[in-house]
Design an enzyme around this catalytic site. Structure first.
Site, PDB file in Angstrom:
ATOM      1  N   GLU A 173      -1.300   1.042   6.705  1.00 45.87           N
ATOM      2  CA  GLU A 173       0.262   1.014   7.098  1.00 45.87           C
ATOM      3  C   GLU A 173       0.846   2.027   7.306  1.00 45.87           C
ATOM      4  OE1 GLU A 173      -1.562   0.971   4.155  1.00 45.87           O
ATOM      5  OE2 GLU A 173      -0.519   2.063   2.566  1.00 45.87           O
ATOM      6  N   ASN A 225      -3.924   5.532   7.582  1.00 43.08           N
ATOM      7  CA  ASN A 225      -4.186   5.758   6.053  1.00 43.08           C
ATOM      8  C   ASN A 225      -5.344   4.427   5.759  1.00 43.08           C
ATOM      9  OD1 ASN A 225      -2.524   3.765   5.743  1.00 43.08           O
ATOM     10  ND2 ASN A 225      -2.030   4.401   3.692  1.00 43.08           N
ATOM     11  N   CYS A 233      -5.504   1.547   4.172  1.00 42.54           N
ATOM     12  CA  CYS A 233      -5.150   0.077   4.303  1.00 42.54           C
ATOM     13  C   CYS A 233      -4.304  -0.106   5.685  1.00 42.54           C
ATOM     14  CB  CYS A 233      -4.180  -0.310   3.011  1.00 42.54           C
ATOM     15  SG  CYS A 233      -5.451  -0.167   1.546  1.00 42.54           S
TER      16      CYS A 233
HETATM   17  N1  UDP Z   1      -5.063   3.743  -2.151  1.00 44.45           N
HETATM   18  C1  UDP Z   1      -6.539   4.374  -2.315  1.00 44.45           C
HETATM   19  N2  UDP Z   1      -7.192   4.041  -3.262  1.00 44.45           N
HETATM   20  C2  UDP Z   1      -7.042   2.790  -4.269  1.00 44.45           C
HETATM   21  C3  UDP Z   1      -5.733   1.980  -3.637  1.00 44.45           C
HETATM   22  C4  UDP Z   1      -4.935   2.791  -2.779  1.00 44.45           C
HETATM   23  O1  UDP Z   1      -6.822   5.459  -1.797  1.00 44.45           O
HETATM   24  O2  UDP Z   1      -7.658   2.586  -4.872  1.00 44.45           O
HETATM   25  C5  UDP Z   1      -4.576   4.498  -0.899  1.00 44.45           C
HETATM   26  C6  UDP Z   1      -4.625   3.814   0.484  1.00 44.45           C
HETATM   27  O3  UDP Z   1      -4.244   5.067   1.205  1.00 44.45           O
HETATM   28  C7  UDP Z   1      -3.506   2.716   0.389  1.00 44.45           C
HETATM   29  C8  UDP Z   1      -2.315   3.470  -0.329  1.00 44.45           C
HETATM   30  O4  UDP Z   1      -3.049   4.232  -1.344  1.00 44.45           O
HETATM   31  O5  UDP Z   1      -3.036   2.590   1.933  1.00 44.45           O
HETATM   32  C9  UDP Z   1      -1.477   2.333  -0.877  1.00 44.45           C
HETATM   33  O6  UDP Z   1      -2.082   1.421  -1.441  1.00 44.45           O
HETATM   34  P1  UDP Z   1      -1.489   0.706  -2.559  1.00 44.45           P
HETATM   35  O7  UDP Z   1       0.120   0.301  -2.319  1.00 44.45           O
HETATM   36  O8  UDP Z   1      -2.109  -0.481  -3.048  1.00 44.45           O
HETATM   37  O9  UDP Z   1      -1.281   1.273  -3.899  1.00 44.45           O
HETATM   38  P2  UDP Z   1      -0.440   1.449  -5.419  1.00 44.45           P
HETATM   39  O10 UDP Z   1       0.502   2.392  -5.254  1.00 44.45           O
HETATM   40  O11 UDP Z   1       0.025  -0.084  -5.437  1.00 44.45           O
HETATM   41  O12 UDP Z   1      -1.677   1.599  -6.423  1.00 44.45           O
END
Ligand code: UDP
Length: 571
Positions: free
Chosen positions: A275, A271, A273
C-alpha cells in the site's frame, strides 16, 4: 472503562502494553492510549504551542483513539513515548549491486524488524545470475540467492519479537532472472518471510497485448541480454499466483507516473503489503479512520461533519508522529523528514456498508467508496495545507508536483489504504476496505491461541431486530456465513455478504474505487474460490490494470497452508 472487545484486550495485553525488564505488564489500556496521545501531542511545543494548548490536544488525541474513531499503525501504539520510539510501519531500503551494500541492507533490515517495522526492497539493481564478478573473477549468484539471505535474517529476528518481520521483494519484469523469480515460491519452504511482486512496466503490458516479445536488460548499463514472449511470461505469473497467491504484481510505471516527487528519483518498491510506494530509505507512518463509526445515528448516511473533524485531527497526529519518531538509521530520518509522507486511510468500510444497508458487491458500494475517499483525500490535503501555513511545506516541496499545482502541503502524500490487520481487531471493525471475511471467524495471533469473534454489527442487528438467540450465534460461529441459516431476514443476509460469496470483479472494482482518491496505494486481497480457473485470475489482472490500480494481490482459497484467517470454527 474503554469499549474494547475481549479479542482486542487479549491482543493489547499480549503485544502492546508496556512491560518491565521482567516481562511484567506495567500499564493499563487507558495508560497505553494516554502515553501515545501525550507523546504525540507534545510535538506541538516544538512548533510554538503553549502548554495549555498541548494539554487540550493531548486530550483530543486520547479521545480520537479511545473512541476507536482512529488508530495509528501498530508501531506507534507499541512504542510512542517509550525509549525505543520507532513509530513507522513501512520502510523501503535500497539494495545496491555491491557486496558491502547488500549486507549493509541485511543489517538495516534486522534493525527495522526489531523495532516493529516492515521492509520493502527492489532487487532489480542486482546483476543477474552467472554474470562476472570483476574482483574475484567468479560468477554472481543473482538476486534470488541474496533474497534468501534477507529471509534467513528475518527468521532469526522474528524470534521473541512482538511482530513478524515482513518483507516485500520486487523484481522488474525485464530483469534477466525474472523467470526464476516468478517460480521461486514453487517450493513452499522458500522465502517464507517475503511477499513477492513482479514490477510490471508499460512496455511489458503493451507487448502482452500485442503478443510480442519484450527485452530483458542488464541492470548495469541496460544492455539488452535477451527477449521473452510477453504473453507467456504473463501466463506464468498468473499460473503461479493461482497456485500460491504469489507473485503479485505492481505497476511500476503507473506508480512513478503518479509520484509527486519525480524530482527525487524513481520509486522501485513498496512496503510489505503493497500500500505504500516509497523512495529508497523513506519511511511512512500510517493511521486509519474507523468508518464503522462514521455513520449517522439514524443509520441514514455518513456523518461528514464528524468525518471531517476526525480527518483533520488525524492528519495533525500523523504529521507529529514524523517528529516524535526515533528512526532506525540517520539516512532514513533524513529522507523521511524531507518528504514527510503520511498515510491516512480507512478501516471498517464493510461495517459501514452494513450500517447503510448496502451490499459490498454493488454499484452503490462503489459509489459510497468513491464519495468517502474523495472527501477524506480532499480534507486530508486541506489539513496538510493548514499545517504548512504554521510549519512550512515539506522540505522537498520545491520541484514537486504539488508546487506546480500550487498546493503548499506539509506532507508529500497524505492518503494510503493499509490492511489494518491488527488495529482493526483492536477497533473491533472489519479490516481496511475488505468485505466481511465471515460473520464469525477465528484468528491466529503470533501462532498462539485461536480467538473467536461474532461480527459485532451482526450481533447488534440480531438483538435490535429480535432474531438473536444463543443457538443462532453458535450456528453463525460454526458456518461463518449466514446465507444458509434459517431465521435470519433476507435483507440482513444480503448485507452480510462475505468474501467467499463476492466475485473477484467486485473486489477489483472496490480496490479501484478507493485508489482513485488515494495518493499512495491500496492494500487489498482479491479473493477467489478454491475452484477458480486460471483465466479468471488473468481477467482480474487486466481489469485492475484498466481501472487504474497500482498493483494486485490475489488469493485462491486453500492455496496456501497456514492461512491466518479461517472461516468459522476450526475443530
Ligand atoms: N507490518 C509488518 N509486520 C506485520 C504487520 C504489518 O511489518 O506483522 C507492516 C507492513 O509494512 C504493512 C504495514 O505494517 O504493510 C501495515 O500493516 P497493517 O495495517 O496490517 O498493520 P497494523 O497497524 O494493523 O498492525
Amino acid at each position: 472503562m474503554l469499549d474494547l472487545t475481549e479479542n482486542a484486550l487479549a491482543i493489547l495485553e499480549r503485544r502492546y502494553l508496556n512491560r518491565d525488564e521482567k516481562g511484567e505488564i506495567i500499564e493499563s489500556t487507558e495508560e497505553l492510549f494516554d502515553r501515545v496521545a501525550k507523546s504525540i501531542a507534545e510535538i506541538d511545543l516544538v512548533y510554538g504551542a503553549k502548554e495549555e494548548e498541548v494539554a487540550a490536544l493531548h486530550d483530543r488525541f486520547y479521545h480520537l483513539m479511545t473512541s476507536l474513531d482512529f488508530l495509528p499503525n501498530s508501531p506507534t501504539l507499541m512504542n510512542a513515548g517509550l525509549p525505543l520510539g520507532q513509530l513507522s510501519a513501512c520502510f523501503v531500503l535500497p539494495v545496491p549491486d555491491t557486496m558491502e551494500g547488500i549486507f549493509e541492507a541485511v543489517k538495516n533490515t534486522a534493525l527495522i524488524h526489531k523495532s516493529g517495522g516492515g521492509t520493502g526492497f527492489s532487487f532489480s539493481r542486482l546483476r543477474p545470475k552467472g554474470s562476472v564478478v570483476r574482483s574475484t573473477g567468479g560468477v554472481a549468484s543473482g538476486p534470488i540467492s541474496f533474497m534468501k539471505v534477507f529471509n534467513t535474517a528475518t527468521e532469526a529476528v522474528k524470534q521473541g519479537g512482538k511482530r513478524r518481520g515482513a518483507n516485500m521483494g520486487i523484481l522488474r519484469v525485464d530483469h534477466p532472472d525474472i523467470l526464476e523469480f516468478i517460480k521461486c515460491k514453487e517450493d513452499k519452504s522458500e522465502l517464507t518471510n517475503f511477499n513477492l511482486s513482479v514490477g510490471i512496466t508499460e512496455e511489458f503490458m503493451a507487448a502482452v497485448r500485442k503478443k510480442e516479445t519484450y527485452p530483458l536488460r542488464d541492470p548495469i548499463g541496460k544492455k539488452v541480454m535477451g527477449v521473452l514472449d510477453a504473453a507467456q511470461v504473463f501466463k506464468l505469473i498468473v499460473e503461479k499466483a493461482w497456485e500460491s497467491g504469489e507473485p503479485g504484481i505492481v505497476f511500476l510505471d503507473r506508480i512513478n507516473g503518479d509520484n509527486p516527487l519525480q524530482h527525487m528519483g524513481e520509486i522501485e518498491s513498496t512496503n510489505p503489503c503493497g500500500e505504500q510506494p516509497l523512495l529508497p530509505n523513506e519511511s511512512c507512518n500510517l493511521g486509519s479512520i474507523n468508518l464503522a463509526r462514521m455513520g449517522k445515528d439514524d443509520g441514514r448516511g455518513i456523518d461528514y461533519e464528524k468525518l471531517k473533524e476526525k480527518v483533520h485531527l488525524a492528519v495533525h497526529f500523523l504529521d507529529n508522529v514524523i517528529d516524535a519518531n526515533t528512526y532506525p538509521l540517520p539516512e532514513i530520518e533524513a529522507r523521511s523528514k524531507e518528504t514527510r509522507k503520511i498515510g491516512l486511510g480507512v478501516m471498517g468500510f464493510a461495517d459501514l456498508l452494513t450500517l447503510l444497508g448496502i451490499s459490498y458487491d454493488s454499484e452503490e458500494a462503489v459509489t459510497v467508496a468513491e464519495q468517502i475517499m474523495k472527501f477524506i483525500n480532499s480534507e486530508a490535503k486541506k489539513a496538510s495545507m493548514n499545517l504548512a501555513q504554521d510549519r512550512g511545506t515539506f522540505p522537498q516541496y520545491h520541484g514537486s508536483r504539488w508546487e506546480k499545482e500550487n498546493m503548499p502541503l506539509r506532507n508529500a502524500t497524505t492518503t494510503t489504504i493499509a490492511p489494518t490487520g491488527t488495529i482493526s481487531m483492536i477497533a473491533g471493525c472489519s479490516s481496511g476496505i475488505e468485505p466481511l471475511f465471515a460473520v464469525a471467524y477465528t484468528k491466529v495471533c503470533m501462532d498462539e491461541d485461536k480467538l473467536m469473534e461474532v461480527h459485532p454489527v451482526f450481533k447488534r442487528l440480531a438483538l435490535e431486530k429480535g432474531f438473536y438467540t444463543p443457538e443462532l450465534m453458535e450456528k453463525v460461529k460454526k458456518l461463518g456465513s449466514v446465507s444458509m441459516i434459517k431465521g435470519i431476514p433476507d435483507e440482513v443476509k444480503r448485507i452480510f455478504v462475505t468474501t467467499q460469496d463476492i466475485s473477484p470483479y467486485w473486489h477489483v472494482r472496490l480496490q479501484a474505487a478507493f485508489q482513485k482518491y488515494t495518493d499512495n496505494a491500496v492494500s487489498k486481497t482479491i479473493n477467489f474460490p478454491r475452484n477458480a480457473h486460471v483465466k479468471e485470475i488473468e481477467e482480474a489482472y487486466f481489469l485492475a490494470y484498466e481501472l487504474g490500480c497500482k498493483g494486485l494481490t490475489v488469493y485462491r482459497d486453500g492455496s496456501r497452508e497456514g492461512q491466518v484467517l479461517n472461516v468459522g470454527e476450526v475443530t
